[in-house]
Design a protein around this motif. Structure first.
Motif, PDB file in Angstrom:
ATOM      1  N   ASN A   1    -115.092 -25.446  18.039  1.00  0.00           N
ATOM      2  CA  ASN A   1    -114.469 -24.187  17.658  1.00  0.00           C
ATOM      3  C   ASN A   1    -115.457 -23.029  17.777  1.00  0.00           C
ATOM      4  OD1 ASN A   1    -111.889 -25.299  16.820  1.00  0.00           O
ATOM      5  ND2 ASN A   1    -113.012 -26.205  15.105  1.00  0.00           N
ATOM      6  N   PHE A   2    -114.966 -21.895  18.258  1.00  0.00           N
ATOM      7  CA  PHE A   2    -115.809 -20.741  18.495  1.00  0.00           C
ATOM      8  C   PHE A   2    -115.185 -19.494  17.855  1.00  0.00           C
ATOM      9  CE2 PHE A   2    -116.441 -23.809  21.815  1.00  0.00           C
ATOM     10  CZ  PHE A   2    -117.823 -23.872  21.964  1.00  0.00           C
ATOM     11  N   LEU A   3    -115.992 -18.765  17.079  1.00  0.00           N
ATOM     12  CA  LEU A   3    -115.559 -17.517  16.464  1.00  0.00           C
ATOM     13  C   LEU A   3    -115.779 -16.383  17.465  1.00  0.00           C
ATOM     14  CD1 LEU A   3    -117.230 -18.008  12.953  1.00  0.00           C
ATOM     15  CD2 LEU A   3    -115.071 -18.934  13.822  1.00  0.00           C
ATOM     16  N   ILE A   4    -114.841 -15.447  17.518  1.00  0.00           N
ATOM     17  CA  ILE A   4    -114.871 -14.418  18.555  1.00  0.00           C
ATOM     18  C   ILE A   4    -115.203 -13.061  17.939  1.00  0.00           C
ATOM     19  CG2 ILE A   4    -113.548 -13.284  20.371  1.00  0.00           C
ATOM     20  CD1 ILE A   4    -111.879 -15.777  20.647  1.00  0.00           C
ATOM     21  N   PRO A   5    -116.352 -12.475  18.314  1.00  0.00           N
ATOM     22  CA  PRO A   5    -116.710 -11.131  17.837  1.00  0.00           C
ATOM     23  C   PRO A   5    -115.795 -10.073  18.436  1.00  0.00           C
ATOM     24  CG  PRO A   5    -118.637 -12.346  18.643  1.00  0.00           C
ATOM     25  CD  PRO A   5    -117.423 -13.096  19.095  1.00  0.00           C
ATOM     26  N   ILE A   6    -115.871  -8.860  17.904  1.00  0.00           N
ATOM     27  CA  ILE A   6    -114.936  -7.819  18.343  1.00  0.00           C
ATOM     28  C   ILE A   6    -115.263  -7.294  19.742  1.00  0.00           C
ATOM     29  CG2 ILE A   6    -114.478  -7.092  15.973  1.00  0.00           C
ATOM     30  CD1 ILE A   6    -116.269  -4.633  16.536  1.00  0.00           C
ATOM     31  N   ASP A   7    -116.505  -7.544  20.261  1.00  0.00           N
ATOM     32  CA  ASP A   7    -116.849  -7.033  21.593  1.00  0.00           C
ATOM     33  C   ASP A   7    -116.745  -8.087  22.690  1.00  0.00           C
ATOM     34  OD1 ASP A   7    -118.971  -8.530  20.681  1.00  0.00           O
ATOM     35  OD2 ASP A   7    -120.527  -7.129  21.339  1.00  0.00           O
ATOM     36  N   ALA A   8    -116.144  -9.248  22.381  1.00  0.00           N
ATOM     37  CA  ALA A   8    -116.002 -10.298  23.392  1.00  0.00           C
ATOM     38  C   ALA A   8    -114.946  -9.919  24.431  1.00  0.00           C
ATOM     39  CB  ALA A   8    -115.635 -11.620  22.717  1.00  0.00           C
ATOM     40  N   LYS A   9    -115.236 -10.238  25.701  1.00  0.00           N
ATOM     41  CA  LYS A   9    -114.288  -9.995  26.784  1.00  0.00           C
ATOM     42  C   LYS A   9    -113.677 -11.294  27.299  1.00  0.00           C
ATOM     43  CE  LYS A   9    -116.554  -5.820  28.588  1.00  0.00           C
ATOM     44  NZ  LYS A   9    -117.178  -5.194  29.793  1.00  0.00           N
ATOM     45  N   LEU A  10    -114.465 -12.372  27.342  1.00  0.00           N
ATOM     46  CA  LEU A  10    -114.026 -13.675  27.849  1.00  0.00           C
ATOM     47  C   LEU A  10    -113.431 -13.544  29.254  1.00  0.00           C
ATOM     48  CD1 LEU A  10    -112.427 -15.253  24.637  1.00  0.00           C
ATOM     49  CD2 LEU A  10    -114.788 -15.323  25.415  1.00  0.00           C
TER      50      LEU A  10
ATOM     51  N   VAL B   1    -122.375 -12.430  -2.372  1.00  0.00           N
ATOM     52  CA  VAL B   1    -121.541 -12.371  -1.164  1.00  0.00           C
ATOM     53  C   VAL B   1    -122.229 -11.547  -0.081  1.00  0.00           C
ATOM     54  CG1 VAL B   1    -119.267 -11.878  -0.226  1.00  0.00           C
ATOM     55  CG2 VAL B   1    -119.504 -12.509  -2.644  1.00  0.00           C
ATOM     56  N   ILE B   2    -122.375 -12.140   1.087  1.00  0.00           N
ATOM     57  CA  ILE B   2    -122.848 -11.436   2.283  1.00  0.00           C
ATOM     58  C   ILE B   2    -121.619 -11.157   3.137  1.00  0.00           C
ATOM     59  CG2 ILE B   2    -124.266 -11.616   4.361  1.00  0.00           C
ATOM     60  CD1 ILE B   2    -126.112 -13.453   2.738  1.00  0.00           C
ATOM     61  N   VAL B   3    -121.428  -9.903   3.506  1.00  0.00           N
ATOM     62  CA  VAL B   3    -120.181  -9.478   4.141  1.00  0.00           C
ATOM     63  C   VAL B   3    -120.437  -9.013   5.564  1.00  0.00           C
ATOM     64  CG1 VAL B   3    -118.174  -7.974   3.937  1.00  0.00           C
ATOM     65  CG2 VAL B   3    -119.378  -8.731   1.875  1.00  0.00           C
ATOM     66  N   GLY B   4    -119.537  -9.380   6.477  1.00  0.00           N
ATOM     67  CA  GLY B   4    -119.559  -8.882   7.841  1.00  0.00           C
ATOM     68  C   GLY B   4    -118.158  -8.473   8.263  1.00  0.00           C
ATOM     69  N   LEU B   5    -117.929  -7.188   8.496  1.00  0.00           N
ATOM     70  CA  LEU B   5    -116.604  -6.684   8.850  1.00  0.00           C
ATOM     71  C   LEU B   5    -116.650  -6.028  10.225  1.00  0.00           C
ATOM     72  CD1 LEU B   5    -115.580  -5.055   5.437  1.00  0.00           C
ATOM     73  CD2 LEU B   5    -115.023  -7.347   6.273  1.00  0.00           C
ATOM     74  N   ASP B   6    -115.694  -6.403  11.091  1.00  0.00           N
ATOM     75  CA  ASP B   6    -115.580  -5.825  12.438  1.00  0.00           C
ATOM     76  C   ASP B   6    -116.931  -5.805  13.131  1.00  0.00           C
ATOM     77  OD1 ASP B   6    -112.858  -5.462  12.370  1.00  0.00           O
ATOM     78  OD2 ASP B   6    -112.965  -3.404  11.631  1.00  0.00           O
ATOM     79  N   GLN B   7    -117.490  -6.991  13.365  1.00  0.00           N
ATOM     80  CA  GLN B   7    -118.840  -7.073  13.896  1.00  0.00           C
ATOM     81  C   GLN B   7    -118.874  -7.542  15.345  1.00  0.00           C
ATOM     82  OE1 GLN B   7    -120.982  -9.488  10.904  1.00  0.00           O
ATOM     83  NE2 GLN B   7    -122.017  -7.582  10.371  1.00  0.00           N
ATOM     84  N   SER B   8    -119.846  -7.015  16.074  1.00  0.00           N
ATOM     85  CA  SER B   8    -120.122  -7.455  17.437  1.00  0.00           C
ATOM     86  C   SER B   8    -120.855  -8.792  17.406  1.00  0.00           C
ATOM     87  CB  SER B   8    -120.979  -6.417  18.153  1.00  0.00           C
ATOM     88  OG  SER B   8    -122.247  -6.324  17.510  1.00  0.00           O
TER      89      SER B   8
END
Length: 604
Positions: free
Chosen positions: A455-464, A412-419
């Protein structure tokens, strides 16, 4: 006139030159005539040079001296230099191996202590050679006078055989020997030599040998893994044992996962430990770990350990160079944590007899119920959005599913709360890890949006905040699915990402031409021709609930059924759908699209 000028300025009137001018012209012609005409030098080129042991004023004296060295040094050659002297050389050699060879000869008394290497710039031609080849620079001369390394017989110093071969490598580890630009592991790697690679030994410095391969490449190799061929004129021994069937090695989870670190690498010949996509040197290298790198040990397969780094990257490392952490967080010595890895001579893994039950361990679960094949998962959960309200559950969902997938045999490769940058790096690690995977799984929990059917995944630092935001601040789901979708691989994508999204609403409110194509929830992706199943937490175009508990309704139902033995995945998805529909009072109904061409069981 400045000192060192080679020409004299002369001013000659247009009329017939006078006596003074004629005198100056004559002096200039004499000076120019005195400048020597350069002759071709005998230079081996590159970082090579001739080993000069003496110089004599006349040819007879030089040749007489050379004849005395020729029986022990058959490349001995006498050159006429451009200063009129004659240089006695033993042949030419590349550096830095040449200096090591010269020093060994001086220390043994075989040559004078003031011997040195010269690049051949002053040498005009060979007047005599024990090889019989004389004259100016030629390929024949260079080929005949090249030193091959070694010391004269009876010198008492290091006396290597000309020929050698690579041996003593551990097939369970990095089954190659590095050829480097210098005598040490800090030097750049030139090539990787497998077992029984033939080579020529040129010299030695400490525990490193200067060697040359059959294709002409030369460098330095760790002497522990090089053996000299017999002195008799026979070919180096070919070590080619009859292949035997590989033993069956079962992966066993280390439960609970144990902290460790990269230990002493001094006897490995390298300054790093390779992190690979699978248990064995045949798998791709994805990172290089330095001594002291902290890891978490998850699974053992033979002599290999699956580890997780502090940045979430996972892979396999050779267990011999991994050590259990000496202390726990409270600083107390943890004496019950063993050092993971084989002894210097790894024990053989016995092949179980046909029909015999698998070997069990009181601390390791029996994984014989897992299907065959390599399983790799990417699990991502974004909760702590910087420009939107906190989502309580995605990070919890990802963490819970990660532990479950580990029990089910997944790397398992994990990514939590990522920019955005961190998500891209994690996805790239996943893409490298699934190159030889039989099953690839992707799970994402967090904010996402659809635009124009994509479909687009949104990182935690996105402003849009502007029309370009989707291109530069999000990650398209289709990119990940395209990498997962490979011939012969079964792929699973599960998206718990249809939550009410204030960032998408903000983007729609911009009123740009692109924002008109932003829809509610996620769009229905095409499974295409791949062997893939795609599951959503709710139907396309609808919004999923984050849930009031520690996990979302979708993840709660998934965790309930994913470890059920003998449950085929499409039946499992129907049960997940029923549970979510019931738990949300009919307001949320998961959806999936399957193009699977065979059955799949998380646990048989």
């Amino acid at each position: 006139m400045r000192a060192g000028d080679m020409s004299i300025p002369v001013t000659i009137p247009a009329s017939r030159p006078g006596p003074v001018a004629q005198l100056l012209l004559a002096i200039a012609m004499i000076v120019l005539a005195s400048v020597p005409v350069a002759k071709a030098s005998v230079m081996p080129g590159g970082n090579s040079g001739w080993l000069v042991i003496a110089s004599r004023a006349d040819a007879n004296s030089a040749v007489s001296l050379a004849r005395g060295y020729a029986p022990r040094f058959p490349q001995t050659t006498v050159f006429q230099s451009n200063n009129g002297w004659y240089a006695v050389t033993l042949g030419w050699m590349r550096q830095p191996a040449g200096n090591a060879y010269k020093n060994s000869l001086i220390s043994s008394g075989a040559i004078p202590g003031d011997s040195y290497f010269h690049n051949g710039e002053r040498f005009q031609y060979a007047v005599w050679s024990a090889t019989g080849v004389t004259g100016g620079l030629s390929q024949a001369l260079l080929s005949a006078t090249a030193l091959q390394g070694g010391s004269p017989a009876g010198s008492g110093s290091y006396t290597p055989s000309n020929q050698g071969y690579v041996t003593g490598l551990n097939p369970r580890g990095d089954n190659y020997l590095s050829l480097r630009t210098g005598p040490g592991s800090r030097y750049q790697e030139i090539a990787r030599m497998g077992p029984n690679t033939p080579l020529t030994i040129l010299g030695r410095q400490g525990s490193w040998l200067s060697v040359r391969l059959q294709d002409g490449r030369s460098g330095w190799a760790y002497s522990k893994y090089v053996a000299s061929a017999p002195a008799a004129p026979t070919a180096p021994p070919t070590v080619s044992p009859q292949p035997t069937p590989a033993p069956t090695v079962v992966s066993r989870a280390i439960s609970p996962p144990r902290p460790g670190l990269v230990g002493d690498l001094s006897d490995s010949g390298d300054t790093f430990l390779s992190l690979r996509t699978g248990a064995g040197t045949g798998h791709a290298e994805i990172a290089r770990l330095l001594e002291g790198t902290e890891v978490t040990m998850l699974t053992q397969q033979g002599a290999w350990i699956e580890v997780e780094l502090n940045n979430g990257m996972r892979g396999w490392a050779y267990g011999r160079y991994l050590a259990a952490a000496a202390t726990r967080n409270n600083g107390e010595t943890d004496t019950d944590i063993p050092v993971i890895g084989p002894d210097p001579a790894p024990p053989q893994v016995a092949t179980p007899a046909p029909g015999a039950p698998p070997t069990s361990s009181p601390s390791l679960p029996d994984l014989s119920t897992l299907p065959d094949g390599k399983r790799v998962a990417l699990v991502m959960g974004n909760s702590a959005y910087e420009y939107a309200p906190l989502l309580p559950n995605p990070k919890n969902d990802a963490a819970r599913l990660t532990e479950t997938l580990k029990r089910l045999g997944f790397t398992v490769i994990v990514g939590l709360d990522q920019s955005k940058v961190a998500m891209e790096s994690t996805v790239r690690s996943y893409v490298r890890a699934i190159r030889d995977a039989d099953v690839a799984l992707f799970f994402y929990a967090g904010h996402a949006m659809q635009m124009g059917g994509k479909n687009f995944l949104i990182p935690i630092d996105a402003k849009l905040e502007d029309a370009t935001a989707v291109d530069f601040e999000t990650i398209e789901l289709g990119t990940i699915l395209n990498y997962m979708n490979a011939p012969g691989r079964l792929s699973i994508a599960l998206l718990d990402a249809c939550r009410d999204n204030p960032l998408a609403r903000r983007f729609r409110s911009l009123g740009t031409s692109r924002s008109a194509y932003v829809g509610r929830g996620l769009a229905a992706p095409e499974a295409g021709g791949g062997n893939i199943l795609i599951g959503y937490a709710t139907a396309p175009g609808e919004v999923a609930l984050d849930g009031d508990g520690d996990n979302s309704p979708f993840t709660t139902a998934l965790l309930e059924h994913i470890e059920t033995p003998g449950l085929e995945i499409e039946i499992m998805m129907k049960r997940v759908k029923a549970d979510v529909y019931s738990a949300t009072g009919g307001s949320q109904s998961p959806w999936h699209n399957s193009a699977l061409r065979r059955e799949f069981y998380f646990l048989k």
